[in-house]
Enzyme design. Structure first.
Site, PDB file in Angstrom:
ATOM      1  N   TYR A 152       0.766  -1.275  -0.172  1.00 44.80           N
ATOM      2  CA  TYR A 152       0.149  -0.030   0.077  1.00 44.80           C
ATOM      3  C   TYR A 152       0.910   1.225   0.010  1.00 44.80           C
ATOM      4  CZ  TYR A 152      -3.026   3.484   1.996  1.00 44.80           C
ATOM      5  OH  TYR A 152      -4.035   4.642   2.341  1.00 44.80           O
ATOM      6  N   LYS A 156       1.082   4.379  -2.592  1.00 47.16           N
ATOM      7  CA  LYS A 156       0.763   5.850  -2.101  1.00 47.16           C
ATOM      8  C   LYS A 156       2.182   6.684  -2.458  1.00 47.16           C
ATOM      9  CE  LYS A 156      -3.318   5.910  -0.653  1.00 47.16           C
ATOM     10  NZ  LYS A 156      -4.145   6.868  -1.366  1.00 47.16           N
TER      11      LYS A 156
END
Lengths: 247, 446
Positions: A152, A156
């Site tokens: 993740y 990002k």
């Protein structure tokens, strides 16, 4: 003659942060378009906003993963929105992503590739129009890869970098690009995680922070100021120490 | 997790679930039915006792927070059960609408108001919230949502209004709002030196839209029951000063205060309570008879102090609210107030109201007569005092408000609610006795 109200497009209009941002713009009299995967949930939100804020609100079906549809989706909106806020995100499961390439790929595409490509497209159209606001909700998780969520986090990180470049590319054309790195927020996505209260924001705080920088001021914001300090420290930690940290 | 009601007593362990939408809540109940598990709906947790604590699992309406539709021409609002009263006021008062019935706090949810059939200062005139609920959506034991109204599924409709969530999970409510001209209230204060005087005043001013009496629960002898009766009417354009007429809905509340910690139990003792009550009464006597107040300090003075329940310390407090039929009123109220005074116990807040005819809800609290609400810190002595008061209430043909209750006995309940047997057998017939259960329903075998 009436001046038309500005229009906001929210990508991720069923998320708590997306709904809070939509609400704060609706309070300012903006027309709202909620782009949502699940149209029934989207309509539930659009009806609520419309009743409370008495501005036109509509929900439209859109899955950012469906890249083929990006252009057609924007075309079908009619007028290009004055502002586009992207709160699309998928936390996913880190451990599963380590063994399941499909899951890892979905996390990466949802948090980076697809939002970046879509906002890039929006940016080009806003450039032609010579005005617009793009707000990308990224994450502090993108500042450094942690063992608990680096799939993740890396996505990002890519999204943050993309927004930074997009901002530079569009700044002379009257298009403002803002990056929001909210830190912990109490939402559906984080429900069930034990978040420390003093550094956890409510979705409405994120919305207020976005509202504050919509027309001017800083272009990269954390919601609670304490996060700027936390991230300075985290960035300064030497890699041998950082990699030993448990979370 | 450990949950309690507003009184912080009792504190009980329960599993907790917060479905995202009415559809998710419906699916959740269906799954519970398949698992032979049970739950109870919980709104804002403003019931005082154990009504909204599941005996196994508690289902929060926190995320059922959306408004569904509103008809400006009729004032009919359809909204999900977790929408709170203050949100309704914030949204619709600027458009000239006010909720038809409001309890003492605006932090309650629509679902909670329906489940408790809450009443307000206008019960004698307009009835409880049930009178203004057009329909509601109920997810029963079979996990199927049904619309209940005066013409559709009437049995469930009347059993649900006041049914404390025990007929099913309420997911949405359609409520009739009232038109008002301004956001202010004209308040009149009537000083009543004793119980007979306040009862006479309640009768004299029975046509007033809002009326509620604050009683000095510490006064004794000839002053027993001395009160300030507050009457209220929604202010019209003519009532408000010229300066406000430009923006008749322009009032905005300031910042509230918060009580950040539980106070030590010593703070509220019979002496401080007596002093406070004497001061409050004296202030009321000196105050001008008529005043114009914004809606918030008039209807929800305690909402200005976030967490006022912490006033009573960690042990929590008990609210004892009962209603007695009109004919028995004078004797019952006198006896209760005397018993409280005789035990040297003191109620910090005592509130008396005239109630109109009952609202037809099977388990609804209101009854034509008088209702008195008293607050006591939790202690052995006060628990036994309340048992004594219950016996007195039963003797006079009265009953206790389930939304406030944390301790009444089954016998007290059975004596006060004539529709109880019908309610119990309806629960069995619908399978709701197995699917919906709270600490209150287990305690009282509802």
């Amino acid at each position: 003659m009436t001046i038309p109200l500005p229009t906001l497009l929210v990508l991720g209009g069923t998320s708590d942060i997306g709904m809070a941002i939509a609400d704060s713009f609706a309070q300012q009299g903006w027309t709202i378009i909620l782009a949502v995967r699940d149209l029934a949930s989207g309509r539930r939100n659009s009806a609520d906003l419309e009743i409370r804020r008495q501005v036109p609100v509509r929900a439209v079906a859109f899955d950012i993963i469906d890249r083929e549809r990006h252009r057609a989706f924007l075309d079908e909106l009619g007028e290009l929105p004055d502002a586009v806020v992207c709160v699309v995100g998928l936390l996913g499961e880190q451990v599963r992503a380590q063994v399941d390439a499909e899951h890892a790929s979905l996390i990466m595409r949802t948090n980076y590739e697809m939002p970046a490509i879509f906002l890039g497209l929006v940016g080009e159209r806003m450039r032609a129009r010579k005005s617009g606001l793009i707000v990308g909700v990224s994450s502090v998780a993108g500042e450094r890869g942690r063992r608990s969520n680096y799939v993740y986090g890396s996505a990002k990180a890519g999204f943050t970098a993309f927004l930074s470049g997009l901002r530079a590319a569009l700044r002379d054309d009257g298009v403002r690009v803002v990056t929001v790195k909210p830190g912990f927020v109490a939402t559906q996505m984080t429900a069930g995680l034990a978040l420390p209260k003093p550094v956890t924001a409510q979705p409405e705080e994120v919305a207020r922070a976005v509202q504050r920088v919509a027309r001017g001021g800083p272009t990269v914001i954390y919601v609670r100021p304490v996060w700027r300090l936390i991230m300075i420290i985290i960035r300064l930690l030497p890699e041998p120490i950082f990699s030993r940290m448990k979370s | 997790m450990i949950l309690s009601g507003w009184g912080n007593y009792p504190r009980l362990n329960t599993r907790f679930s917060t479905p995202d939408s009415p559809a998710a809540a419906t699916a959740f109940v269906r799954k519970l039915a398949a698992d032979q598990s049970c739950t109870i709906g919980r709104g804002a947790g403003r019931a005082y006792g154990d009504a909204a604590i599941g005996s196994d699992l508690t289902t929060s309406s926190f995320r059922l927070s959306r408004m569904i539709d509103f008809d400006e021409s009729t004032g009919l609002l359809n909204a999900e059960a977790g929408v709170r009263l203050h949100q309704i006021i914030d949204t619709f008062l600027p458009r000239g609408f006010f909720p038809p019935v409001v309890p003492g706090t605006s932090f309650v949810t629509l679902g909670g108001m329906a489940a408790a059939n809450v009443h307000g200062k206008n019960h004698h005139k307009h009835g409880g919230i049930a009178s203004f609920i057009d329909s509601l959506t109920l997810v029963g034991a079979d996990g199927q949502p049904i619309v209940c109204s005066r013409t559709e599924n009437q049995v469930q409709f009347w059993a649900t209004l006041g049914g404390m969530g025990l007929t099913g999970l309420i997911t949405s409510v359609r409520l009739q709002l009232r038109r008002v001209q301004t956001d202010h209230v004209v308040q009149r204060t009537i000083v009543a030196p004793c119980l007979d005087a306040v009862l006479a005043a309640l009768a004299t001013y029975k046509d007033s839209t809002y009326s509620v009496a604050w009683i000095d629960g510490t006064a004794t002898g000839a002053s027993l029951g001395r009160s300030l009766l507050f009457l209220g009417e929604h202010a019209t354009m003519e009532d408000i000063p010229q300066t406000l007429r430009q923006q008749p809905f322009g009032w905005r509340p300031g910042r509230g205060r918060a009580l950040p910690v539980d106070l030590p139990e010593i703070v509220l003792n019979p002496l401080t309570i007596k002093a406070f009550n004497a001061m409050y009464f004296a202030k009321g006597v000196r105050a001008p008879e008529s005043a114009i107040l914004p809606w918030k300090p008039y209807f929800f003075p305690l909402d200005a102090i976030d967490g006022w329940n912490r006033l009573y310390g960690r042990r929590g407090f008990l609210q004892h609210q009962f209603v007695v039929p009109k004919a028995a009123g004078r004797d019952a109220l006198g006896e209760v107030l005397e018993r409280v005074a005789a035990r040297a116990s003191a109620s910090f807040l005592a509130v008396l109201k005239l109630m109109g005819p009952d609202d037809c809800g099977w388990m609804s609290f209101p009854l034509e007569g008088y209702t008195l609400a008293l607050d006591f810190p939790v202690s052995e002595a006060n628990l036994s005092l309340l048992d004594e008061l219950d016996a007195c209430v039963v003797r006079y043909g009265g009953r206790l408000y389930l939304a406030k209750d944390a301790r009444q006995s089954r016998r007290t309940l059975e004596a006060g609610y004539p529709a109880l047997d019908a309610f119990r057998s309806l629960r069995r017939d619908l399978g709701a006795d197995r699917a919906f259960s709270s600490a209150l329903s287990s305690r009282l075998e509802l």
